[in-house]
Motif scaffolding. Structure first.
Motif, PDB file in Angstrom:
ATOM      1  N   PRO A   1       1.013  -1.311  -0.268  1.00  0.00           N
ATOM      2  CA  PRO A   1       0.163  -0.047  -0.032  1.00  0.00           C
ATOM      3  C   PRO A   1       1.321   1.546  -0.110  1.00  0.00           C
ATOM      4  O   PRO A   1       0.693   2.738  -0.495  1.00  0.00           O
ATOM      5  CB  PRO A   1      -0.711  -0.373   1.320  1.00  0.00           C
ATOM      6  N   ASP A   2       2.210   1.108   0.434  1.00  0.00           N
ATOM      7  CA  ASP A   2       2.633   1.948   0.590  1.00  0.00           C
ATOM      8  C   ASP A   2       3.915   2.459  -0.342  1.00  0.00           C
ATOM      9  O   ASP A   2       4.450   3.546  -0.347  1.00  0.00           O
ATOM     10  CB  ASP A   2       3.521   2.129   1.970  1.00  0.00           C
ATOM     11  N   ALA A   3       3.456   1.422  -1.551  1.00  0.00           N
ATOM     12  CA  ALA A   3       4.902   1.853  -2.578  1.00  0.00           C
ATOM     13  C   ALA A   3       4.673   2.623  -3.006  1.00  0.00           C
ATOM     14  O   ALA A   3       5.897   3.860  -3.178  1.00  0.00           O
ATOM     15  CB  ALA A   3       4.148   1.048  -4.049  1.00  0.00           C
ATOM     16  N   ALA A   4       4.277   3.767  -3.632  1.00  0.00           N
ATOM     17  CA  ALA A   4       4.318   5.195  -3.931  1.00  0.00           C
ATOM     18  C   ALA A   4       4.601   5.891  -3.791  1.00  0.00           C
ATOM     19  O   ALA A   4       5.698   6.933  -3.865  1.00  0.00           O
ATOM     20  CB  ALA A   4       2.592   5.951  -4.655  1.00  0.00           C
ATOM     21  N   GLY A   5       4.276   6.336  -2.215  1.00  0.00           N
ATOM     22  CA  GLY A   5       4.863   7.458  -1.390  1.00  0.00           C
ATOM     23  C   GLY A   5       6.311   6.856  -0.927  1.00  0.00           C
ATOM     24  O   GLY A   5       6.834   8.029  -0.918  1.00  0.00           O
ATOM     25  N   ARG A   6       6.842   5.476  -0.455  1.00  0.00           N
ATOM     26  CA  ARG A   6       8.117   5.503  -0.988  1.00  0.00           C
ATOM     27  C   ARG A   6       8.620   5.873  -1.801  1.00  0.00           C
ATOM     28  O   ARG A   6      10.665   6.056  -1.852  1.00  0.00           O
ATOM     29  CB  ARG A   6       8.064   3.740  -0.034  1.00  0.00           C
ATOM     30  N   ALA A   7       8.712   6.099  -2.495  1.00  0.00           N
ATOM     31  CA  ALA A   7       9.541   6.455  -4.250  1.00  0.00           C
ATOM     32  C   ALA A   7       8.960   7.592  -4.361  1.00  0.00           C
ATOM     33  O   ALA A   7       9.652   8.426  -5.567  1.00  0.00           O
ATOM     34  CB  ALA A   7       9.102   5.475  -4.992  1.00  0.00           C
TER      35      ALA A   7
END
Length: 208
Positions: free
Chosen positions: A99-105
């Motif tokens: 779920p947090d993939a986009a936020g981490r990048a």
């Protein structure tokens, strides 16, 4: 020597590190994991939207009709061909992104947009030239070696190794060549190198 070529030579060291980043090597050698690529599909789809916005800004700020046309074609490709790829790849992939993939990048979009606010059209052309030159380099190598995992991964690599993509990178190079002389080479190198460093962090995020 053209300005774009001088820029590539001045930034050869960070480009070399970016080409050798873990994600590119795992795709090239066919060992990329299912979860890592699922996260990548999410983060790259998000950045493609940013790239489309940057090219749209470039249409507005373009110095002439030819530059408007080049950037318009890029917006079209990003919002059609590449958008269709993500829809199909995410539907076919065996696992979902975290779920947090986009936020981490988020670092890549943040750097590109901050550069655009700082430098306008010259900055947009430079950061996009950095990103697309990186992808052309590592994807062409991966495509030629023929060890990339079949399916969505191979499709993505092929998309960035074909003549249409190469022509787009050449068009960006011509835009860099045509930038006003009062934009110093040192500033272009800062934007270009910063984008490569952000690309490395962006791709490393699939492993965190």
């Amino acid at each position: 020597m053209s300005r774009s070529r001088r820029l590539l030579e001045a930034c050869a060291e960070p480009m070399g590190r970016a080409v050798a980043m873990r994600f590119a090597e795992e795709v090239r050698t066919g060992v990329i994991g299912d979860q890592a690529y699922a996260d990548y599909l999410a983060i790259e789809a998000s950045f493609v939207e940013t790239a489309a916005r940057l090219h749209g800004l470039a249409v507005w700020d373009a110095p002439g009709r030819q530059a408007m046309e080049r950037n318009s074609r890029a917006v079209h490709a990003l919002t059609t061909e590449q958008a269709a790829y993500f829809d199909a790849a995410q539907a076919a992939w065996p696992v979902r992104p975290r779920p947090d993939a986009a936020g981490r990048a988020a670092i890549l979009s943040e750097f590109a947009l901050a550069s655009a606010r700082e430098g306008g059209y010259p900055a947009v052309m430079t950061v996009l030239f950095a990103a697309e030159s990186l992808y052309l380099t590592w994807c062409t190598r991966a495509y030629r070696e023929g060890r990339v995992q079949a399916g969505p991964v191979a499709d993505w690599v092929a998309l960035h190794a074909d003549q249409a993509f190469r022509s787009g990178v050449d068009a960006l190079a011509r835009e860099v060549d045509a930038l006003p002389a009062d934009v110093p080479d040192e500033l272009l190198a800062r934007w270009f190198t910063g984008m490569l460093e952000a690309e490395i962090a962006f791709h490393d995020a699939v492993y965190t």
